[in-house]
Each structure stands twice: as C-alpha cells, then as structure tokens.
Design an enzyme around this catalytic site. Structure first.
Site, PDB file in Angstrom:
ATOM      1  CB  CYS A 197     -11.333 -11.956  -5.197  1.00  0.00           C
ATOM      2  SG  CYS A 197      -9.837 -12.874  -5.363  1.00  0.00           S
ATOM      3  CB  CYS A 243     -12.674 -15.906  -3.959  1.00  0.00           C
ATOM      4  SG  CYS A 243     -11.248 -15.459  -2.935  1.00  0.00           S
ATOM      5  CE  LYS A 253      -4.692  -9.667   8.653  1.00  0.00           C
ATOM      6  NZ  LYS A 253      -5.942 -10.103   8.890  1.00  0.00           N
ATOM      7  CB  CYS A 299      -9.196 -17.943  -5.071  1.00  0.00           C
ATOM      8  SG  CYS A 299      -8.468 -16.307  -5.284  1.00  0.00           S
ATOM      9  CG  HIS A 310      -1.696  -1.183   1.490  1.00  0.00           C
ATOM     10  ND1 HIS A 310      -1.572  -1.939   2.634  1.00  0.00           N
ATOM     11  CD2 HIS A 310      -2.619  -1.804   0.723  1.00  0.00           C
ATOM     12  CE1 HIS A 310      -2.395  -2.966   2.553  1.00  0.00           C
ATOM     13  NE2 HIS A 310      -3.042  -2.908   1.416  1.00  0.00           N
ATOM     14  CE  LYS A 327      -0.726  -8.691  -3.855  1.00  0.00           C
ATOM     15  NZ  LYS A 327      -2.104  -8.704  -3.433  1.00  0.00           N
TER      16      LYS A 327
HETATM   17  N1  MSP Z   1     -10.112  -2.087  -2.130  1.00  0.00           N
HETATM   18  C1  MSP Z   1      -9.524  -2.586  -3.293  1.00  0.00           C
HETATM   19  C2  MSP Z   1      -9.251  -1.478  -4.283  1.00  0.00           C
HETATM   20  C3  MSP Z   1     -10.422  -0.677  -4.684  1.00  0.00           C
HETATM   21  S1  MSP Z   1      -9.979   0.643  -5.718  1.00  0.00           S
HETATM   22  C4  MSP Z   1     -11.393   1.210  -6.289  1.00  0.00           C
HETATM   23  C5  MSP Z   1      -8.228  -3.276  -2.959  1.00  0.00           C
HETATM   24  N2  MSP Z   1      -7.640  -2.950  -1.812  1.00  0.00           N
HETATM   25  S2  MSP Z   1      -6.243  -3.513  -1.277  1.00  0.00           S
HETATM   26  O1  MSP Z   1      -6.108  -3.034   0.066  1.00  0.00           O
HETATM   27  O2  MSP Z   1      -6.156  -4.903  -1.468  1.00  0.00           O
HETATM   28  O3  MSP Z   1      -5.167  -2.771  -2.114  1.00  0.00           O
HETATM   29  C6  MSP Z   1      -4.666  -3.291  -3.306  1.00  0.00           C
HETATM   30  C7  MSP Z   1      -3.612  -2.338  -3.804  1.00  0.00           C
HETATM   31  O4  MSP Z   1      -2.614  -2.141  -2.780  1.00  0.00           O
HETATM   32  C8  MSP Z   1      -2.815  -2.823  -4.993  1.00  0.00           C
HETATM   33  O5  MSP Z   1      -3.474  -2.639  -6.197  1.00  0.00           O
HETATM   34  C9  MSP Z   1      -1.581  -1.990  -4.843  1.00  0.00           C
HETATM   35  O6  MSP Z   1      -1.832  -0.676  -5.182  1.00  0.00           O
HETATM   36  C10 MSP Z   1      -1.333  -2.081  -3.355  1.00  0.00           C
HETATM   37  N3  MSP Z   1      -0.641  -3.310  -3.008  1.00  0.00           N
HETATM   38  C11 MSP Z   1      -1.043  -4.225  -2.084  1.00  0.00           C
HETATM   39  N4  MSP Z   1      -0.118  -5.230  -2.039  1.00  0.00           N
HETATM   40  C12 MSP Z   1       0.867  -4.981  -2.910  1.00  0.00           C
HETATM   41  C13 MSP Z   1       2.088  -5.596  -3.185  1.00  0.00           C
HETATM   42  N5  MSP Z   1       2.494  -6.698  -2.601  1.00  0.00           N
HETATM   43  N6  MSP Z   1       2.907  -4.987  -4.068  1.00  0.00           N
HETATM   44  C14 MSP Z   1       2.582  -3.799  -4.664  1.00  0.00           C
HETATM   45  N7  MSP Z   1       1.434  -3.199  -4.409  1.00  0.00           N
HETATM   46  C15 MSP Z   1       0.497  -3.811  -3.642  1.00  0.00           C
HETATM   47  O7  MSP Z   1      -7.754  -4.055  -3.766  1.00  0.00           O
END
Ligand code: MSP
Length: 629
Positions: A130, A127, A299, A144, A22, A296
């Site tokens: 997702c 899932c 959590k 998944c 994030h 990757k």
């Molecule tokens: N809530 C949805 C997004 C909705 S947008 C309209 C979601 N949230 S998430 O908390 O899972 O965040 C996913 C995003 O966090 C990824 O697309 C990326 O921007 C960032 N990342 C989370 N884990 C990541 C990595 N391991 N590596 C790089 N970025 C990653 O999906």
C-alpha cells in the site's frame, strides 16, 4: 448547464502488467466520455502511470533493471494497450515526467510555506504493497487487510502534512456536497472514518532508504511520499496553475477509482487541495472490485485476468460491453469467462446482432437492398419510435447517476422491442399479401430504430457499431451527436454477422465441474413429453453442401418406410464423402421447415462437443427406420 466534463482514471502502478481491473476503469471512463461527447459535451480524459516509490523500485530490482528503464517499459505496456482496447485518452501522464515533477514540487513548497508541513520522528507499521503506514488498529490479525502480509515496523525522521487541521473542514464540505463522493456508501465510509481524529500524514521518505521519487523542494535528503506525488497528476496534466486546460476543466473533474484507493482520494486529496488553495474536485466516483472466486483480482494475490487475451478471444467491443454490463457501479462483481460468453450470446448475438442482420436481410429481400420510404406510420410504429425518444432523454440522468449498466439494459430493451415489433408486424406476411406501403413503413421503422440503437451503443462498442451503421449505407459518424445520417434510399450491405454466436469455451478445472452441476439441475419433463418425440435410425444415401452457406449440408436419407431430404448444420465438421453410408438418428416427426429454400423433413441428432459436432448413431447394425425409445 455547462456542457463540459473532465474524466480521470487512477494512474496505475507499473510494478505489474495491466489486468482486467485496470482495463475496467479505463474502458469505463472511455465509454462515459464518448457518451458525453455524443451529448455535445466538451470532454477531457486523462490516464497514465504512477512510477515512483518502493514498490516500483523493488520491481525494477527484481527484474535487474534501472528504475527509469523499467518504468519506460511497463508504462509503455499500458500506453500501448489502451488504443487496442479502443480507448482514446487526451493525455497519458507519467509521474517521472518533468512537467509533473514541477507541479508536485510547487504544491509541496506552497503547503510548506504555509506552515502545514513539519519535521518529526515517527515509528509505524509500513506496508510496501500500500506504500503507507498502518496503525495497529487498522491491521487485521497483525496483517495488512488488502495484501494479507505482515507490515514492517519502521522508525525514522520525516516530514508530515498537517492533515488533522483539515478534518473539520472536510466533514463540513462532504456534508454540504452530498455527491462529492459517490455512490453514497463510499461517502459514508469516509465520514465514518472521519469520526476518529485524523492523523497527520507522513509525506516523505529518506533518500537513504528510498531514492526513487521526487525530491522535496525544501530538503534534498528526502523524496516525497508516492501518494503526495501521484494525486497531483490530476492537475499537473492540465497545466496547473494557469493553463488553459486547467481553467477549462478542473472545476468539472470527475475522478473514477475503485474502492481500494478511496482513502487517499477521499481524504488526502481534498485536504492537499485545500491546503494548496486549490478548489476541491467535483466528484469522486468509486466502483467496486472485479474478483475471481470472490477474491479481489490483484497481482499480489496471483489471480489476475489479462485483458488482451480476452479481447483477442472474444473481440474488443464485446469485452468492453461485458465489463460495463456485468458490473453495477459501486458494487463488486465476480469475473467469469462463462458469464462473458453468456452475455455475448444473449445480448450481442441473439438480440443486437440478430436485429441488424434480419433487418438488413429483409430490406435486401423485399426492397432490392434499398431502404424504403416511411409511408403512413401507425400506433405501433410510433410506439417504437417513442420508446427510443424516451431512452435518448434518459441518457443524461443515467450517466449523472452512474447507472451505466442500467443505461445499457435500457438500450437492450429497445433492441428487444424492435425484434418483437418485427415479429408482430411480420414483414414476410405483408410481402405475401402484397401490402407494400405497410411493408415499407415497417422496414423503414425497424431499420431506423436499429441504426439509432447502434449509435446509442457506439460509446461502448465503437468499432462494431460503426460497422453496423455502415451496413445501412451510413458512412462517417459525427461522434458529437445522436444523429446517424440514416435515410431512405440508402443501399444496405448484406452478408455480415456482427456477433457470431460462440460456444462455451473450454473452462479449466473447477469451472467445468460447476457447469456440469448446473446442467444437471435442468428442469424435468414427463415421460409422456418424451414419447411425443419420434426417433428412428436412418441411413445417409447422399450428401452435398448447400451452396453459399458454411454450415448447411443437404442429405438424402433412407428411413426404411420412406426416403426423405433433411438439411443439417454440420458442414463445418463433416465432408459429404464422410457422411454417405453412415447410420444416424433422426427426429422423424419434427414439423418440416425450409432452410435456404430447401425443405428439411426431420432433424438428425448430433452431440455438440468441444471440437464441434459428432453424429449420434447406434452401436450395432440395425435396419433403417428402427424406432428409438
Ligand atoms: N497508483 C495508484 C493510484 C494512484 S491515483 C493518483 C494505484 N494503482 S493501481 O495500479 O493499483 O490501480 C488501482 C486501480 O486499478 C483501482 O482503483 C481500479 O481503478 C483499478 N483496479 C485494479 N484492480 C481492480 C479490480 N480487481 N477491480 C476493479 N478495479 C481494479 O492504486
């Protein structure tokens, strides 16, 4: 060209604390926005949290909390984290806010009224990770592919969005706008997905199963699917419809996401926009994943790295620099603390930090601390200034092409070139030769280039670069221009090491083994090479700290055949009284050098362990001057 840009990060789920993934996307957007701001763009930067859906409800239950109360807490962690990572967003949207709900319901109603939402019975593999249904074909070994868990079979009546009706339009639009989704590999991924018939999207959840969401405006019994809710944040924040921000920024929106959420952004979102009569976004910029040991970071896989821990340990700005420099946009990168430290030491301590320090120190030493005038620039001076000009000109296209790490590398190249320029022009010799006009020109040119490099790095390291600029006597920075306010006559400030070199941290378990393995693969030298080094035992007769230094100790040593003075950087680990009388090992034939004005004739040997230095000695009493081989 219109000088305006709107940048968005995904809005993050609040079922987990923020982690380095994030942090990466959010820092990246902050950096990109700061670069554009320096280019004179009007910018708008949005981030926020995604707070509805199964996942969040479940996390709240696990923590025995009401969903809203839980959402407030975790959303608060994200909200508070960003400024500590030097991230400044213009808005932080939460999907539980009334301003957002209103727009989601409006969009749903518009599409429903148009006849693109219908009611039907449906069964599918769901899932919860997702928050979506999978077809059997999409599962890998029945699981998944992202969460490696078996989905649940769920059958129920729901509302569906006629996404299939937009398939042809979307394919055409993507083909007509080659940089709609970038880098290209992700555009191709979406196009290849669109080769199969697009299914309609289930956009509701019965409240009996999931009460935590935004109620459908046309059926009280249902909430909307979390993605149909979340994606709308990009327009609800800027007051769609009709708000000033919407008018100003929607047509220049750049979404930044990682590849995990390519499909909702690359397919659902443009179809939703089209159905609602809203122009598509300008660019969808997709980056890769940070992984740990090639998996990757997430959590659910339990391998996350907490951004604040690292930022506290190594500094926020170096942490930002590392993330930007060590990931090539679009590709995956494997995270390791060891790489972070290496990057810090090479680029920041050795190159950038060292440049600033030596320039400031030389101006203090040779010009009484005042930046001298540039007298008559030569070819060499102009070459350095030109390389900086060229770099400045390349910034817009590097940004446009998402070449962020290359941009940083080019800045580093100019920094290295400036270090080399100093070595070549040798101000110390010019001083000795009393060639004052040339000395002044060289120091002016080196200082001006260093200050400009600090400004170029300001988007990545705002705090450290402001500090660097302040060392040249430059105060407040206008962050909407490359100009630094650098000028001859300013007084420099001495005594700051911006990036003190760090020793490799204690890395647990496997990592430590890898480091040892690496160190065992060092290149071999010939025995003759080794014999060139004359080692001997010596006894320490006297020891005293070198005034105004933290590390240096002056030692009188007895080598049997003669007594000598050496200066060693061990004062952080030994007191003078601990040293007197000790038997040590010394390199006898090292060329003498001066440290802080004191001649050091030889070098003692010490092991650099995790706790600091430990002197090398022999295990029996031998007379001083005994040779070692
Ligand atoms: N809530 C949805 C997004 C909705 S947008 C309209 C979601 N949230 S998430 O908390 O899972 O965040 C996913 C995003 O966090 C990824 O697309 C990326 O921007 C960032 N990342 C989370 N884990 C990541 C990595 N391991 N590596 C790089 N970025 C990653 O999906």
């Amino acid at each position: 060209m219109e000088k305006r840009i709107y940048l968005t990060t995904p809005i993050y789920y609040i079922n987990a604390r923020p982690h380095i993934g994030h942090a990466y996307t959010t820092i990246l957007c902050d950096v990109v926005r700061r670069f554009y701001r320096l280019l004179g763009f009007e910018t708008y930067f949005l981030t926020g949290t995604d707070e509805h859906g199964d996942k969040i409800l479940r996390a709240a239950k696990e923590n025995r909390r009401e969903p809203k109360e839980y959402a407030d807490e975790i959303s608060g962690l994200f909200y508070k984290l960003w400024p500590t990572l030097h991230i400044q967003s213009d808005d932080f949207i939460r999907t539980t806010e009334p301003r957002h709900k209103k727009v989601v319901q409006r969009i749903l109603q518009t599409i429903y009224d148009k006849g693109d939402i219908y009611h039907a019975r449906y069964g599918g593999y769901y899932c919860t990770g997702c928050e979506r249904f999978y077809t059997e074909k999409e599962l890998v070994d029945g699981k998944c592919p992202d969460h490696l868990k078996e989905p649940e079979w769920i059958e129920e009546e729901n509302y569906f969005f006629k996404m299939s009706a937009y398939q042809d339009w979307l394919i055409e639009y993507i083909n007509a706008h080659p940089d709609f989704i970038r880098p290209e590999r992700y555009k191709n991924e979406i196009l290849s997905f669109l080769k199969e018939p697009l299914k309609d999207l289930c956009i509701s959840r019965p409240k009996s199963r999931l009460p935590w969401g935004i109620t459908l405006p046309f059926d009280e019994e249902y909430v909307t699917y979390v993605w149909f809710d979340a994606l709308v944040n990009y327009i609800s924040s800027i007051e769609y419809p009709g708000g000033d921000l919407y008018e100003k920024f929607w047509h220049v929106v750049n979404h930044y996401i990682a590849k995990d959420i390519l499909k909702p952004h690359g397919i659902y979102w443009p179809c939703m926009l089209k159905a609602a009569g809203i122009p598509p976004f300008k660019h969808l910029n997709v980056h890769g994943w940070w992984s740990m040991d090639k998996r990757k970071m997430s959590k659910s896989l339990g391998n996350v790295v907490e951004p604040l821990d690292l930022a506290k340990k190594y500094g926020v700005d170096p942490f930002r620099y590392f993330l930007l420099k060590d990931m090539s946009f679009g590709l995956d990168a494997d995270f390791s603390e060891e790489n972070l430290v290496k990057r810090f030491n090479s680029d920041l301590a050795n190159d950038f930090g060292n440049l600033i320090k030596r320039v400031i120190d030389m101006i203090a030493k040779y010009c009484e601390g005042v930046i001298p005038e540039c007298e008559a620039p030569t070819e060499e001076d102009n070459a350095l200034t030109d390389s900086l000009e060229k770099l400045g000109k390349s910034v817009p296209s590097l940004l446009d092409n998402l070449k962020f790490n290359e941009l940083l590398e080019r800045i580093m190249k100019v920094i290295r070139a400036t270090n080399k320029y100093i070595n070549d022009q040798a101000p110390w010799t010019l001083n000795k030769l009393k060639n004052i006009p040339r000395l002044h020109t060289v120091l002016f040119t080196a200082a001006k280039t260093s200050a400009r490099c600090a400004k170029l790095l300001l988007p990545v390291m705002p705090e450290k670069c402001l500090e660097a600029l302040s060392l040249f006597g430059i105060g407040d920075q206008d962050e909407t221009t490359w100009e630094t306010g650098f000028s001859a006559g300013n007084k420099v400030i001495q005594g700051t090491t911006l990036f003190p070199k760090i020793s490799l941290p204690k890395l647990a378990g496997k990592k430590e083994e890898t480091m040892q393995e690496e160190s065992q693969t060092t290149e071999f030298i010939e025995y003759e090479d080794f014999t060139k080094v004359k080692l001997a035992t010596a006894k320490i007769l006297n020891a005293e700290r070198v005034p105004k230094t933290d590390k240096l100790m002056r030692l009188d040593i007895d080598l049997g055949f003669e007594k000598r003075q050496i200066v060693a950087g061990i004062a952080t680990d030994y007191t003078p009284s601990e040293l007197v009388g000790k038997s040590i090992v010394v390199v006898v034939n090292l060329k003498p050098r001066k440290l802080r004005g004191l001649e050091s004739r030889g070098m003692l040997l010490a092991a650099h362990g995790k706790e600091g230095f430990s002197l090398v000695s022999v295990d029996r009493d031998v007379e001083p001057g005994s040779s070692i081989s």
